[in-house]
Design a protein around this motif. Sequence first.
Motif, mmCIF file in Angstrom:
data_model
loop_
_atom_site.group_PDB
_atom_site.id
_atom_site.type_symbol
_atom_site.label_atom_id
_atom_site.label_comp_id
_atom_site.label_asym_id
_atom_site.label_seq_id
_atom_site.Cartn_x
_atom_site.Cartn_y
_atom_site.Cartn_z
ATOM 1 N N MET A 193 0.835 -1.189 0.000
ATOM 2 C CA MET A 193 0.000 0.000 0.000
ATOM 3 C C MET A 193 0.876 1.248 0.000
ATOM 4 O O MET A 193 1.902 1.299 0.682
ATOM 5 N N ALA A 194 0.478 2.252 -0.752
ATOM 6 C CA ALA A 194 1.186 3.520 -0.784
ATOM 7 C C ALA A 194 0.244 4.634 -0.359
ATOM 8 O O ALA A 194 -0.965 4.594 -0.645
ATOM 9 N N TYR A 195 0.762 5.634 0.321
ATOM 10 C CA TYR A 195 -0.031 6.795 0.694
ATOM 11 C C TYR A 195 -0.013 7.816 -0.436
ATOM 12 O O TYR A 195 1.000 7.971 -1.129
#
Length: 231
Positions: free
Chosen positions: A1-3
């Motif tokens: 997951m990336a912000y």
Amino acid sequence: MAYVITQPPVASVEVAGTSDRFPVRRIFCVGRNYAAHAREMGRDPDREPPFFFTKPADAVVDTGATVPYPPETNNFHYEAELVVAIGNGGRNIAEKDSLSHVWGYAVGNDLTRRDLQLDAREKGRPWDWGKAFDRSAVIGPVHAVEQVGHPAEGAIRLTVNGEVKQDADLTDLIWSVPEIISILSHSIELQPGDLIMTGTPAGVGALVEGDTCVVTIEGIGSIETKIGPRE
């Protein structure tokens, strides 16, 4: 997951005697928890149950820092406080079990834009703009319970430029630390990293640019804050 934006840094305060930091999740503050202070704020401490307000985690400031005089106020106040650091969360905590949830204790200064707070109070509005602004929670190193025990008595003092402004004892708290933890936990689930600022004694007053404010709690230590130019 990336912000999708840069992740904000974790808010934290020092841990006494080490290079470690105590991560801050939330800051709960007890309003008017010393009888003399309640009276100086125009309230009756014998009739009011404890109430709480909050500050954002990233309002924390380490001891020794210079805090700029904040915007939108002409009445910027100090408030000396005992701070409780929660290490073990819980819900509906019995008062007799409350202290088992404490990781440690620290010295704090609940900086307040008093004019904004009182204006909000008179209009029946939340206190956020008076209490929850940037750099409004000066909190010293957290001392582990193993080092300082559970302080229930001891002098709490604040000086401005060497002059004593607040001088009381932790025994003057209306609601004790075990009571505060239990009451809070019946409204919200306390979590590791939560801090509780337990209220301030009488003698609150204004700070101006150039002031040096020192808070000392017997058995825990001192914190120092300098007030810088207005932002």
